[in-house]
Design a protein around this motif. Structure first.
Motif, short mmCIF file in Angstrom:
data_model
loop_
_atom_site.label_atom_id
_atom_site.label_comp_id
_atom_site.label_asym_id
_atom_site.label_seq_id
_atom_site.Cartn_x
_atom_site.Cartn_y
_atom_site.Cartn_z
N ASP A 1 31.69 44.42 42.87
CA ASP A 1 32.49 43.80 41.82
C ASP A 1 33.38 42.73 42.42
N GLY A 2 32.92 41.50 42.38
CA GLY A 2 33.65 40.38 42.96
C GLY A 2 34.91 40.01 42.19
N ARG A 3 35.11 40.64 41.03
CA ARG A 3 36.29 40.34 40.22
C ARG A 3 37.44 41.31 40.47
N LEU A 4 37.29 42.18 41.44
CA LEU A 4 38.36 43.15 41.72
C LEU A 4 39.65 42.43 42.06
N SER A 5 40.73 42.90 41.49
CA SER A 5 42.04 42.35 41.83
C SER A 5 42.43 42.89 43.21
N PHE B 1 32.69 33.27 45.70
CA PHE B 1 32.67 34.28 44.65
C PHE B 1 31.89 33.69 43.48
N THR B 2 30.89 34.43 42.99
CA THR B 2 30.03 33.91 41.93
C THR B 2 29.79 34.98 40.88
N ALA B 3 29.27 34.54 39.76
CA ALA B 3 28.85 35.45 38.70
C ALA B 3 27.33 35.60 38.77
N LEU C 1 33.52 44.41 47.21
CA LEU C 1 33.49 43.09 46.58
C LEU C 1 32.07 42.69 46.17
#
Length: 134
Positions: free
Chosen positions: A8-12, A43-45, A5
């Motif tokens: 890549d914090g955007r993982l489904s 979770f951030t960008a 994570l």
């Protein structure tokens, strides 16, 4: 799971389960537990500061009056250019990451905002020429 994570914090949930070779239900349960336990706090960008107009960065160290940390921390949170705040031990008390649109804006933050805070005894500014976030 945490390392995946962080990459890549955007993982489904499905992709996370596949990478860890566990079931989706297990991945969702483990993720929920990490959030509930406070291991994952959000979770951030990650944003390139220069591409959003913040072309000048500096680390600013502060020497502060004793017993002023809580009040000072609250005041620092009101200054949008202050992006990171750390209470540290050593030759100074507080380390800040300050991002501004240009040198004039940085000067304003340091000389007129930070040094005006009653708890601040002294400051020192270290310009950042290039940085990299991991």
């Amino acid at each position: 799971m945490v390392e995946e994570l962080q990459r890549d914090g955007r993982l489904s949930g499905r992709a996370l389960a596949e990478r860890l070779t566990i079931s989706r239900a297990n991945a969702y349960a483990r993720l929920a537990r990490l959030v509930d336990d406070g291991v994952i706090t959000g979770f951030t960008a990650t944003v390139d500061p220069a591409k959003v107009g913040l072309h000048t960065s500096a680390y600013v160290t502060l020497t502060v009056r004793q017993n002023s940390w809580r009040e000072l921390r609250a005041q620092l949170h009101t200054i949008p250019e202050v992006r990171h705040i750390a209470l540290v031990g050593g030759d100074f008390d507080v380390l800040l990451l300050v991002r501004a649109v240009d040198n004039d804006a940085l000067r304003h933050v340091v000389l007129e905002r930070l040094q005006a805070l009653p708890a601040v005894v002294a400051s020192r500014t270290i310009l950042v020429f290039e940085d990299e976030t991991r």
